[in-house]
Design an enzyme around this catalytic site. Structure first.
Site, PDB file in Angstrom:
ATOM      1  N   GLY A 271       0.808  -1.227   0.000  1.00  0.00           N
ATOM      2  CA  GLY A 271       0.000   0.000   0.000  1.00  0.00           C
ATOM      3  C   GLY A 271       0.833   1.265   0.000  1.00  0.00           C
ATOM      4  N   LEU A 272       1.970   1.227  -0.730  1.00  0.00           N
ATOM      5  CA  LEU A 272       2.758   2.445  -0.942  1.00  0.00           C
ATOM      6  C   LEU A 272       3.294   3.065   0.344  1.00  0.00           C
ATOM      7  CD1 LEU A 272       0.514   3.930  -3.735  1.00  0.00           C
ATOM      8  CD2 LEU A 272       2.983   3.785  -3.948  1.00  0.00           C
TER       9      LEU A 272
ATOM     10  N   CYS B 146       0.984   0.427  -9.968  1.00  0.00           N
ATOM     11  CA  CYS B 146       0.824  -0.101  -8.603  1.00  0.00           C
ATOM     12  C   CYS B 146      -0.543  -0.752  -8.474  1.00  0.00           C
ATOM     13  CB  CYS B 146       0.951   1.016  -7.577  1.00  0.00           C
ATOM     14  SG  CYS B 146       0.526   0.425  -5.914  1.00  0.00           S
TER      15      CYS B 146
ATOM     16  N   THR C 146      11.681 -10.357  -5.318  1.00  0.00           N
ATOM     17  CA  THR C 146      11.285 -11.357  -4.328  1.00  0.00           C
ATOM     18  C   THR C 146      12.462 -12.209  -3.851  1.00  0.00           C
ATOM     19  OG1 THR C 146       9.107 -11.356  -5.291  1.00  0.00           O
ATOM     20  CG2 THR C 146       9.675 -13.278  -3.975  1.00  0.00           C
TER      21      THR C 146
HETATM   22  O1  RRO Z   1       3.341  -0.651  -2.284  1.00  0.00           O
HETATM   23  C1  RRO Z   1       2.813  -1.620  -2.852  1.00  0.00           C
HETATM   24  O2  RRO Z   1       1.892  -2.280  -2.359  1.00  0.00           O
HETATM   25  C2  RRO Z   1       3.237  -2.019  -4.207  1.00  0.00           C
HETATM   26  C3  RRO Z   1       3.579  -1.144  -5.220  1.00  0.00           C
HETATM   27 BR1  RRO Z   1       3.690   0.678  -4.971  1.00  0.00          BR
HETATM   28  C4  RRO Z   1       3.852  -1.630  -6.511  1.00  0.00           C
HETATM   29  O3  RRO Z   1       4.117  -0.900  -7.491  1.00  0.00           O
HETATM   30  N1  RRO Z   1       3.775  -2.964  -6.711  1.00  0.00           N
HETATM   31  C5  RRO Z   1       3.486  -3.815  -5.702  1.00  0.00           C
HETATM   32  O4  RRO Z   1       3.446  -5.018  -5.921  1.00  0.00           O
HETATM   33  N2  RRO Z   1       3.217  -3.332  -4.457  1.00  0.00           N
END
Ligand code: RRO
Length: 326
Positions: A71-72, A131, A268
């Site tokens: 969630g950024l 995202c 990962t």
């Molecule tokens: O922060 C996230 O949950 C997230 C981002 Br911004 C993204 O670009 N890709 C992802 O898998 N998680």
């Protein structure tokens, strides 16, 4: 085997990056990894405001990889400028750094570029158009909307002379079209792909395993999608490509090179084993020696006619002047 490669107007000591969201802003991994050995890394996506992120649990493992909905979570624009970029400037020497930015709106991308552009310590921007976990937004990520993609890339282009790299989605029904839009609007490279939006269920109480519900798949299960996207994009653009998705070892990186990626990003694998990337770099050198390959660049396969990415910064940003027509 020579691992150096050139793109975005600069030389990279090897093609291995750590992907956005897997290494913070570098300092988070400095104690467990020889960061100086990397080709580069991409920071956690920065938003205008600081964000704590989505409800826990935010990650769940499964046999083929991992699902996340972070969630950024990030310190926001001002703290990134005040704390994170100065650390990168003072501590990172050989790796090239891309700052990932994520707006909740088109205009927020522009504010982020304007706010960061004058800072030191980084090469360029990775524009996170894909995202899957932005709770501030409803509907599809920007990457699945070609007119939003065009607006964001062209607006970022006129606000910075640094390289801009567009990060696209694995579930784009017309990826070639999106790649062409990004190329026409002035991006300098592409990152393929972000995580694939999916879910895992906990059968003991029949609810999603992640606090946010859905999340994005990464790791080995994403590799076929990443390779497919890189192959498709390599026929649609001359721009350099970063391959992401299940890059776990030297040979998975070679697979991406054969698909058309001149650089790769690991994510990962380094969660499971922080030194996976330095082992992959060493493994690539050894593999190249065994296979009698003289250079990484020789592994990068592009369809005829798309094999000549511009390499000098002047070529990228001032084609008229540098061709002598100005
Ligand atoms: O922060 C996230 O949950 C997230 C981002 Br911004 C993204 O670009 N890709 C992802 O898998 N998680």
């Amino acid at each position: 085997m020579r691992l150096e490669t050139e793109a975005l107007g600069v030389r990279f000591q090897n093609p291995f990056f750590l992907a956005a969201g897997t290494c913070g802003f570098g300092l988070e991994l400095a104690e467990v990894l020889d960061i100086e050995a990397l080709g580069g890394f991409v920071t956690k996506s920065v938003t205008l405001e600081p964000r704590v992120g989505n409800a826990p649990p935010r990650v769940a493992e499964f046999k083929g990889g991992m699902l996340n909905s972070i969630g950024l979570a990030n310190p926001g624009l001002e703290r990134t400028k005040r704390e994170k970029l100065p650390w990168i400037r003072d501590n990172i020497c050989r790796p090239r750094v891309l700052v990932s930015i994520a707006g909740h709106t088109v205009v927020e991308f522009f504010t982020l570029v304007e706010g960061l552009d004058s800072e030191d310590g980084f090469l360029g921007f990775e524009i996170n158009l894909s995202c899957p976990n932005d709770a501030e937004r409803t509907g599809e990520p920007f990457a699945l909307n070609p007119s939003a993609v065009a607006e964001i890339i062209s607006g970022c282009r006129i606000r910075t002379e640094r390289p801009i790299v567009a990060k696209l989605a694995p579930n784009d029904p017309d990826l070639s079209r999106t790649v062409k839009v990004v190329t026409e609007e002035g991006a300098n490279a592409l990152t393929l792909v972000n995580t694939l939006p999916r879910a895992l269920l906990d059968i003991s109480n029949d609810v999603p395993e992640l606090g946010a519900g859905d999340g994005g798949i990464s790791g080995p299960a994403l590799r076929p999608s990443g390779l497919h996207a890189v192959r498709e994009a390599s026929s649609a653009t001359h721009l350099p490509l970063f391959g992401v998705g299940g890059v776990m070892t030297a040979t998975t990186a070679v697979e991406y090179a054969h698909a058309g990626a001149s650089l790769v990003q690991m994510g990962t694998a380094s969660f499971a084993w922080p030194r996976a990337v330095t082992e992959a770099i060493a493994g690539l050198l050894q593999w190249g020696q065994e296979q009698r390959i003289s250079a990484w660049d020789d592994l990068v396969s592009r369809p005829p006619g798309v094999n000549a990415p511009a390499n000098r910064l002047e070529d990228l940003f001032d084609p008229i002047e540098s061709s002598g027509e100005g």
